[in-house]
Design a protein around this motif. Structure first.
Motif, mmCIF file in Angstrom:
data_model
loop_
_atom_site.group_PDB
_atom_site.id
_atom_site.type_symbol
_atom_site.label_atom_id
_atom_site.label_comp_id
_atom_site.label_asym_id
_atom_site.label_seq_id
_atom_site.Cartn_x
_atom_site.Cartn_y
_atom_site.Cartn_z
ATOM 1 N N ALA A 57 0.849 -1.195 0.000
ATOM 2 C CA ALA A 57 0.000 0.000 0.000
ATOM 3 C C ALA A 57 0.883 1.243 0.000
ATOM 4 O O ALA A 57 2.112 1.138 0.072
ATOM 5 C CB ALA A 57 -0.895 0.001 1.249
ATOM 6 N N CYS A 58 0.263 2.403 -0.066
ATOM 7 C CA CYS A 58 0.975 3.684 0.005
ATOM 8 C C CYS A 58 0.268 4.610 1.002
ATOM 9 O O CYS A 58 -0.936 4.482 1.220
ATOM 10 C CB CYS A 58 0.956 4.405 -1.347
ATOM 11 N N GLY A 59 1.014 5.537 1.556
ATOM 12 C CA GLY A 59 0.435 6.619 2.368
ATOM 13 C C GLY A 59 -0.378 6.124 3.549
ATOM 14 O O GLY A 59 0.037 5.223 4.300
ATOM 15 N N THR A 60 -1.548 6.717 3.703
ATOM 16 C CA THR A 60 -2.429 6.360 4.816
ATOM 17 C C THR A 60 -2.811 4.882 4.770
ATOM 18 O O THR A 60 -2.909 4.223 5.812
ATOM 19 C CB THR A 60 -3.687 7.259 4.767
ATOM 20 N N ILE A 104 -3.993 -2.655 -0.088
ATOM 21 C CA ILE A 104 -4.966 -1.744 0.533
ATOM 22 C C ILE A 104 -4.948 -0.417 -0.227
ATOM 23 O O ILE A 104 -3.880 0.172 -0.425
ATOM 24 C CB ILE A 104 -4.636 -1.487 2.019
ATOM 25 N N SER A 105 -6.110 0.043 -0.654
ATOM 26 C CA SER A 105 -6.183 1.311 -1.387
ATOM 27 C C SER A 105 -7.584 1.895 -1.334
ATOM 28 O O SER A 105 -8.557 1.216 -1.655
ATOM 29 C CB SER A 105 -5.786 1.088 -2.855
ATOM 30 N N GLN A 106 -7.677 3.117 -0.901
ATOM 31 C CA GLN A 106 -8.967 3.810 -0.911
ATOM 32 C C GLN A 106 -9.474 3.938 -2.338
ATOM 33 O O GLN A 106 -10.550 3.479 -2.678
ATOM 34 C CB GLN A 106 -8.824 5.191 -0.253
ATOM 35 N N SER A 107 -8.654 4.589 -3.183
ATOM 36 C CA SER A 107 -9.105 4.910 -4.551
ATOM 37 C C SER A 107 -9.158 3.677 -5.436
ATOM 38 O O SER A 107 -9.932 3.621 -6.385
ATOM 39 C CB SER A 107 -8.142 5.918 -5.177
ATOM 40 N N GLU A 109 -6.842 3.036 -7.396
ATOM 41 C CA GLU A 109 -6.193 3.452 -8.647
ATOM 42 C C GLU A 109 -4.705 3.774 -8.462
ATOM 43 O O GLU A 109 -4.058 4.207 -9.408
ATOM 44 C CB GLU A 109 -6.895 4.686 -9.235
ATOM 45 N N THR A 110 -4.164 3.627 -7.283
ATOM 46 C CA THR A 110 -2.769 4.010 -7.034
ATOM 47 C C THR A 110 -1.819 3.169 -7.894
ATOM 48 O O THR A 110 -1.799 1.937 -7.806
ATOM 49 C CB THR A 110 -2.459 3.869 -5.528
ATOM 50 N N ALA A 111 -1.027 3.871 -8.726
ATOM 51 C CA ALA A 111 -0.209 3.188 -9.738
ATOM 52 C C ALA A 111 0.775 2.198 -9.118
ATOM 53 O O ALA A 111 0.911 1.069 -9.591
ATOM 54 C CB ALA A 111 0.535 4.225 -10.580
ATOM 55 N N GLY A 155 -12.350 14.711 0.386
ATOM 56 C CA GLY A 155 -11.181 15.414 0.930
ATOM 57 C C GLY A 155 -9.928 14.634 0.542
ATOM 58 O O GLY A 155 -9.917 13.404 0.602
ATOM 59 N N VAL A 156 -8.884 15.364 0.151
ATOM 60 C CA VAL A 156 -7.657 14.672 -0.275
ATOM 61 C C VAL A 156 -7.037 13.900 0.897
ATOM 62 O O VAL A 156 -6.535 12.795 0.738
ATOM 63 C CB VAL A 156 -6.663 15.681 -0.908
ATOM 64 N N ALA A 157 -7.107 14.477 2.089
ATOM 65 C CA ALA A 157 -6.560 13.781 3.259
ATOM 66 C C ALA A 157 -7.504 12.637 3.641
ATOM 67 O O ALA A 157 -8.692 12.834 3.869
ATOM 68 C CB ALA A 157 -6.411 14.752 4.422
ATOM 69 N N SER A 158 -6.944 11.460 3.703
ATOM 70 C CA SER A 158 -7.748 10.270 3.952
ATOM 71 C C SER A 158 -8.114 10.170 5.435
ATOM 72 O O SER A 158 -7.251 10.311 6.296
ATOM 73 C CB SER A 158 -6.904 9.065 3.522
ATOM 74 N N THR A 164 -11.979 2.587 8.271
ATOM 75 C CA THR A 164 -12.730 1.437 7.729
ATOM 76 C C THR A 164 -11.774 0.349 7.224
ATOM 77 O O THR A 164 -12.097 -0.830 7.293
ATOM 78 C CB THR A 164 -13.725 1.871 6.633
ATOM 79 N N GLN A 165 -10.604 0.744 6.751
ATOM 80 C CA GLN A 165 -9.598 -0.273 6.377
ATOM 81 C C GLN A 165 -9.200 -1.074 7.618
ATOM 82 O O GLN A 165 -9.105 -2.306 7.576
ATOM 83 C CB GLN A 165 -8.347 0.406 5.783
ATOM 84 N N ILE A 166 -9.011 -0.372 8.730
ATOM 85 C CA ILE A 166 -8.650 -1.064 9.981
ATOM 86 C C ILE A 166 -9.798 -1.975 10.431
ATOM 87 O O ILE A 166 -9.570 -3.069 10.949
ATOM 88 C CB ILE A 166 -8.280 -0.050 11.087
HETATM 89 C C1 F6R Z 1 -3.063 10.690 2.889
HETATM 90 C C2 F6R Z 1 -3.422 10.271 1.552
HETATM 91 C C3 F6R Z 1 -2.445 9.476 0.738
HETATM 92 C C4 F6R Z 1 -3.089 8.183 0.286
HETATM 93 C C5 F6R Z 1 -2.176 7.425 -0.674
HETATM 94 C C6 F6R Z 1 -2.761 6.069 -1.067
HETATM 95 O O1 F6R Z 1 -4.086 11.387 3.501
HETATM 96 O O2 F6R Z 1 -4.505 10.517 1.124
HETATM 97 O O3 F6R Z 1 -1.280 9.230 1.467
HETATM 98 O O4 F6R Z 1 -3.395 7.417 1.418
HETATM 99 O O5 F6R Z 1 -1.966 8.185 -1.828
HETATM 100 O O6 F6R Z 1 -3.978 6.218 -1.719
HETATM 101 P P1 F6R Z 1 -4.963 5.008 -1.935
HETATM 102 O O7 F6R Z 1 -5.421 4.546 -0.592
HETATM 103 O O8 F6R Z 1 -6.075 5.560 -2.770
HETATM 104 O O9 F6R Z 1 -4.197 3.925 -2.636
#
Ligand code: F6R
Length: 366
Positions: A57-60, A104-107, A109-111, A155-158, A164-166
């Motif tokens: 995963a990346c980021g949050t 794990i990814s919210q979007s 779409e993370t490359a 919101g850009v900040a997750s 919900t991932q947790i």
């Molecule tokens: C932090 C944030 C980013 C995403 C990251 C992964 O608030 O929004 O760090 O968490 O770019 O994005 P997803 O979860 O969409 O793969």
């Protein structure tokens, strides 16, 4: 569209109560002590035979994966590696056929995460996705998966994606822990009952807005901020720091509390706010002594404590109380005040909270 809130981020922070309920609805059958997840049930032999889980995963979402490491190891005794997708994909990683890779990814779409999935699949691993956006690329590319059901996150900040991932990771870890005989029937029962009432505890914490706003007003001009936590709350410290830096542009770092003495303590002086997660069960006494070390160097302490705490209250500059819960679920609560703190600081600094500079909601390029 913002439902009466000034920003999407604040709306989404407040949506977490319902988002967690939506995520476990139909899965956590608390009255029957059953956790039902089609995508796990249908692949149960793979899950039970997995020698290792690798989270990419990346980021949050990567921070949620770190909480997952504590959950899977603690509750189900499965070894876990948590990898930045961007590093994993280029590292020539060792991947076994009996590994389970959880992306794990919210979007969705993370490359980098998508590329890590393709690599894992090409090496024969079973890839399970935890995504929020239905029908997204990652949801389609994975062998199976579970949606978070957080609803759209604008919101850009997750925020609600993280909790919900947790929640999904907790459900899987509890289910596997029980089926593997690592959790007794009564422990399993207690965890299920507690998870089912977590949303009501989140709801209580969301009422602390005004209290947190006051703390934000004091520290809004700080150039730096440290976040410390241990165990289950070490990833929460990382996430708290990320939230602050991305929306308020204050330099912040998260550390496991015990790492202080290996370097970061040199930064402490009277102008350094330190946010410390000091819940009662999480190596409490050790965190208390970290707080004393910071105080003796005149640092300012904002402590997240368990309700009724007196020891930390006596030494900290500010305390925020969370309701008592079982240790594995503390991240679902301790995260909330940290989200609110970043939000109010960013608003007071006139930052564009929902669309911070240089950031995009989904990162579709590496
Ligand atoms: C932090 C944030 C980013 C995403 C990251 C992964 O608030 O929004 O760090 O968490 O770019 O994005 P997803 O979860 O969409 O793969």
């Amino acid at each position: 569209e913002k439902g009466g809130y000034d920003h999407f981020m604040l709306k989404e922070i407040h949506e977490q109560t319902n988002a967690i309920v939506d995520t476990y609805r139909g899965r956590l059958l608390a009255d029957k002590d059953i956790i039902k997840m089609g995508s796990v049930d249908n692949n149960i032999t793979k899950f039970l035979n997995a020698k290792r889980i690798v989270v990419v995963a990346c980021g949050t979402s990567w921070h949620a994966g770190l909480v997952g490491e504590y959950l899977f190891e603690d509750l189900a005794r499965i070894p876990v590696e948590v990898e930045y997708a961007s590093e994993f994909r280029y590292r020539n990683p060792v991947i076994h056929k009996d590994d389970i890779v959880i992306a794990i990814s919210q979007s969705g779409e993370t490359a980098d995460t998508l590329a890590a999935i393709k690599l894992a699949k090409a090496n024969g691993a079973f890839v399970f996705g935890i995504c929020n956006v239905v029908g997204s690329s990652i949801a389609r590319e994975t062998d199976s998966g579970a949606y978070t059901h957080a609803g759209p996150e604008i919101g850009v900040a997750s925020t609600k994606a993280f909790t919900t991932q947790i929640t999904v990771l907790s459900l899987i870890a509890l289910k596997l822990g029980y089926l593997k005989g690592e959790l007794s029937k009564s422990d399993y029962h207690n965890y299920i009952q507690e998870l089912s009432i977590i949303p009501s505890k989140v709801e209580k914490l969301l009422k602390f807005d005004a209290e947190i706003e006051k703390i934000a007003a004091i520290y809004k001009d700080a150039p730096n901020c440290l976040y410390l936590g241990r165990g289950y709350n070490f990833p929460v410290a990382l996430e708290g720091a990320l939230k602050l830096k991305e929306i308020s542009y204050i330099h912040a770092e998260g550390y496991p509390a015990a790492e202080m003495k290996h370097g970061p303590i040199a930064l402490i002086d009277e102008s350094m706010p330190v946010v410390v997660i000091a819940t009662r069960k999480g190596h409490y006494e050790k965190v208390v002594s970290n707080i004393q070390e910071i105080k003796s160097r005149k640092g300012k302490i904002i402590a997240i404590v368990t309700k009724g705490d007196t020891q930390v209250r006596d030494i900290a500059d500010h305390v925020i109380e969370i309701p008592d819960t079982l240790e594995p679920f503390t991240p679902l609560l301790t995260t909330i005040p940290l989200q609110l703190l970043s939000y109010y600081i960013a608003v007071m600094r006139d930052c564009n909270v929902d669309q911070p500079r240089n950031l995009a909601k989904s990162v579709t390029v590496e």
